[in-house]
Design a protein around this motif. Structure first.
Motif, PDB file in Angstrom:
ATOM      1  N   GLY A 118      -9.097  -1.061   1.128  1.00 45.60           N
ATOM      2  CA  GLY A 118      -8.305  -0.863  -0.081  1.00 45.60           C
ATOM      3  C   GLY A 118      -6.833  -1.113   0.153  1.00 45.60           C
ATOM      4  N   LYS A 119      -6.310  -0.631   1.275  1.00 45.23           N
ATOM      5  CA  LYS A 119      -4.900  -0.865   1.600  1.00 45.23           C
ATOM      6  C   LYS A 119      -4.617  -2.358   1.710  1.00 45.23           C
ATOM      7  N   ALA A 120      -5.534  -3.090   2.351  1.00 43.67           N
ATOM      8  CA  ALA A 120      -5.337  -4.539   2.513  1.00 43.67           C
ATOM      9  C   ALA A 120      -5.291  -5.240   1.160  1.00 43.67           C
ATOM     10  N   ILE A 123      -4.609  -1.930  -6.843  1.00 47.15           N
ATOM     11  CA  ILE A 123      -5.838  -2.446  -7.448  1.00 47.15           C
ATOM     12  C   ILE A 123      -7.065  -1.921  -6.704  1.00 47.15           C
ATOM     13  N   ALA A 124      -6.832  -1.125  -5.662  1.00 44.34           N
ATOM     14  CA  ALA A 124      -7.924  -0.559  -4.873  1.00 44.34           C
ATOM     15  C   ALA A 124      -7.503   0.807  -4.341  1.00 44.34           C
ATOM     16  N   ASP A 125      -8.474   1.542  -3.776  1.00 42.34           N
ATOM     17  CA  ASP A 125      -8.227   2.880  -3.251  1.00 42.34           C
ATOM     18  C   ASP A 125      -7.493   2.783  -1.920  1.00 42.34           C
ATOM     19  N   ASP A 181       0.861  -1.180   0.000  1.00 37.20           N
ATOM     20  CA  ASP A 181       0.000   0.000   0.000  1.00 37.20           C
ATOM     21  C   ASP A 181       0.904   1.238   0.000  1.00 37.20           C
ATOM     22  N   ASN A 182       0.319   2.417   0.228  1.00 37.59           N
ATOM     23  CA  ASN A 182       1.116   3.644   0.150  1.00 37.59           C
ATOM     24  C   ASN A 182       1.597   4.151   1.502  1.00 37.59           C
ATOM     25  N   VAL A 183       1.505   3.306   2.545  1.00 41.42           N
ATOM     26  CA  VAL A 183       1.990   3.704   3.866  1.00 41.42           C
ATOM     27  C   VAL A 183       3.508   3.523   3.912  1.00 41.42           C
TER      28      VAL A 183
END
Length: 291
Positions: A256-258, A248-250, A199-201
């Motif tokens: 979404g992160k998961a 593939i998700a927001d 994810d973007n974290v």
């Protein structure tokens, strides 16, 4: 770079303060840092190689379809020319027999391409069904299997595959990986790309600079598990990391992160088989007869 600056700053403080850090300890730390740099550079090279292999794999199916469409267009043109010849008063000026042979030759090549594509699609479907049937209901919650454009994608969630915040394979992932490894072993004519995604974290683990590093390390862990634990031929395996840049998700929601924190096992037929087939196409396509 930040790690390097911090290290040098600590070293400077140690020297100015006349601490007891020895030259041997300094050399050891510097050697560890150099080793990390080399490892990161190797992973970057592997990633570039896997990106190129995947791009060729994704274009393979499209190339076959383009070949089929081109041959169909040639057959249509030849058939139209033949019909005009048959209806024309100047049939004696046209070699109808040669035209028919050219149409039949194109038809045979079209059928050859269609058969190759159908065989690939059928094998992918059997592979997918075999793997799906072998998974338990619990495993299906963490494993998603799809076939897109002739390529099999097996997506594994990070909470099943890795220890929390780590790139080490968890104990509970063993059963699932063993089933995937069996499928890979059964289909020996397929190549396998392991692709890490996050994810973007931002990552804050020691010795992991960013999500690029984390995704590549996770992919490498899966590759090494398949090789060492399940005896998959390493020549068939490629590891690559895409960091946070293939979502593939927001990423604005926990769900979404998961979904974005995943590792994909991408299984494709060996490309040389299809390149050999396409290379057998006629050097020159027959042109429609002129009136």
């Amino acid at each position: 770079m930040k790690y390097r600056i911090s290290f040098l700053a600590l070293l400077a403080v140690a020297v100015l303060g006349q601490s007891c850090v020895s030259s041997k300890k300094y050399k050891e730390l510097d050697a560890n840092y150099t080793q990390l740099q080399n490892s990161t550079r190797d992973l970057s090279v592997k990633y570039q190689t896997s990106e190129q292999a995947l791009a060729v794999a994704r274009s393979r199916n499209q190339s076959l379809e383009e070949q089929i469409n081109q041959q169909k267009a040639n057959v249509t043109a030849l058939q139209d020319a033949l019909n005009k010849c048959l209806n024309s008063s100047s049939q004696g000026n046209v070699n109808i027999s040669k035209l028919v042979d050219e149409i039949n030759s194109s038809n045979r090549y079209i059928q050859q391409l269609v058969n190759a594509k159908n065989k690939s699609d059928s094998l992918n479907m059997v592979l997918t069904n075999n793997l799906t049937r072998s998974l338990t209901p619990q495993e299906t919650q963490d494993v998603d299997v799809k076939v897109l454009k002739g390529v099999v994608y097996i997506s594994l969630s990070d909470n099943m595959l890795y220890k929390s915040g780590s790139y080490e394979i968890s104990d509970k992932a063993g059963a699932t990986l063993s089933k995937i490894a069996k499928i890979i072993m059964d289909y020996s004519n397929y190549d396998v790309l392991i692709e890490g995604n996050t994810d973007n974290v931002p990552i804050s683990q020691k010795n992991i600079r960013n999500n690029w590093d984390l995704s590549a390390l996770r992919a490498s862990s899966v590759v090494q598990a398949l090789q060492t634990t399940y005896q998959v031929d390493p020549k068939r395996l490629t590891a690559g990391g895409r960091g946070e840049y293939n979502p593939i998700a927001d990423n604005s929601t926990p769900t979404g992160k998961a979904q974005n924190r995943r590792t994909q096992i991408i299984i494709t037929p060996k490309l040389d088989q299809f390149m050999d087939l396409i290379g057998k196409a006629p050097a020159e396509q027959p042109a429609p007869a002129k009136q």
